[in-house]
Design a protein around this motif. Sequence first.
Motif, PDB file in Angstrom:
ATOM      1  N   GLN A  21      38.278  63.449  17.052  1.00  0.00           N
ATOM      2  CA  GLN A  21      36.840  63.816  17.605  1.00  0.00           C
ATOM      3  C   GLN A  21      36.865  63.372  18.845  1.00  0.00           C
ATOM      4  O   GLN A  21      36.751  63.494  20.316  1.00  0.00           O
ATOM      5  N   MET A  22      36.744  61.311  18.678  1.00  0.00           N
ATOM      6  CA  MET A  22      36.179  60.527  19.407  1.00  0.00           C
ATOM      7  C   MET A  22      37.253  60.118  20.467  1.00  0.00           C
ATOM      8  O   MET A  22      36.852  60.488  21.645  1.00  0.00           O
ATOM      9  N   GLU A  23      38.369  60.437  20.470  1.00  0.00           N
ATOM     10  CA  GLU A  23      39.805  60.071  20.658  1.00  0.00           C
ATOM     11  C   GLU A  23      39.750  61.425  22.236  1.00  0.00           C
ATOM     12  O   GLU A  23      40.128  61.497  22.632  1.00  0.00           O
ATOM     13  N   SER A  24      40.144  62.484  21.130  1.00  0.00           N
ATOM     14  CA  SER A  24      39.143  63.804  22.120  1.00  0.00           C
ATOM     15  C   SER A  24      38.448  63.858  22.902  1.00  0.00           C
ATOM     16  O   SER A  24      39.315  64.299  23.787  1.00  0.00           O
ATOM     17  N   SER A  25      37.434  63.348  22.305  1.00  0.00           N
ATOM     18  CA  SER A  25      36.012  63.412  23.935  1.00  0.00           C
ATOM     19  C   SER A  25      36.952  62.734  24.996  1.00  0.00           C
ATOM     20  O   SER A  25      36.789  62.902  26.458  1.00  0.00           O
TER      21      SER A  25
END
Length: 344
Positions: A21-25
Amino acid sequence: MNQLSKTSTIAMSDWHALIRQMESSINNTILGQEHIVRLMTIATLSRGHILLEGDVGVGKTTLLKTVAECLGGNFERIEGTIDLMPHDLVYYTYIGENGKPGVSSGPVLKHGDELSIFFFNEINRARPQVHSLLLRIMAERSVHAFNQTHFFPHLQVFADRNRIEKDETFELPAAARDRFMMELHVEQPKSEEQLKDLMFNPRFHDADKLVDSADKAIVPFQQLNDIAAAIQDHVHTSEKVQDYGYHLCRALREPAEYGIQITDVDTSNMIRGGMGPRGISYLARGARVNAWLNGRDALVPEDFHMIIRQIAKHRLFLNPVYDYNRDDIVESLITAALNTIQSP
């Protein structure tokens, strides 16, 4: 109070979803930097500091601010300037409303042990005296001020530097660069579609609004030290892979010993200094994190390959006669080492 006592510890199996989720954001906010984002994730889960460099206006500061927002915790920033002094990191003085002088905590001390990210913008514009204090903060995650020692257990330092301009800049000494786990070179996206998006899409024209659009505090920063330690315990390394990693590092320090040859270079007299214990430890830690991110509990040679350039390049010091072509020679050396040391 420690965050772990306030909330239940996140299960290790759930961390994969948080990291994705962090990398996607971040990748939705910063275009064309997926590889750099993954390397920053590896450094963060290895609890290492990061130095970014690149051309002017490629988004280094925006990238670092976005990562800091997604990681959460208290964030402080300071601008590197030629008149910056060491005490400016720790405290600042002012004249109060009553006309008397006062002293307040500077950016390093402002949040105490809840400081998560300290961002040093254009670090090479600051004087060596400032670098020296930063070294201690980075190495020990502490500083002594006001007759006591202040600790920053969750601290990660992000810094960037401008390699284009040379006026009123101070090159970072070897000791300072060695404190950074990785040096990452940021380039503009090569995709025509992404460049057109950056050029014409108003969403990317206001950097502050762009950073603010990223998801906030996805990762519980107080638990990063624990998950980092758990990853190191979870991923095991066979004896053969340990031998491979050792000889890979050894070949970068003693290339002639391994029969490595580089055109127009005397490899027996090329290296003045190589990766020390801190550098090879970072390589092993980062390789384990890369294995875990890829769903494995065992290290393979490709995990070293993923990060060796970002960890080794700034730790290899050449004979001054080769400094004129340093970058190309170091790249050739790393490539030759990877092709020479036999994978298990």
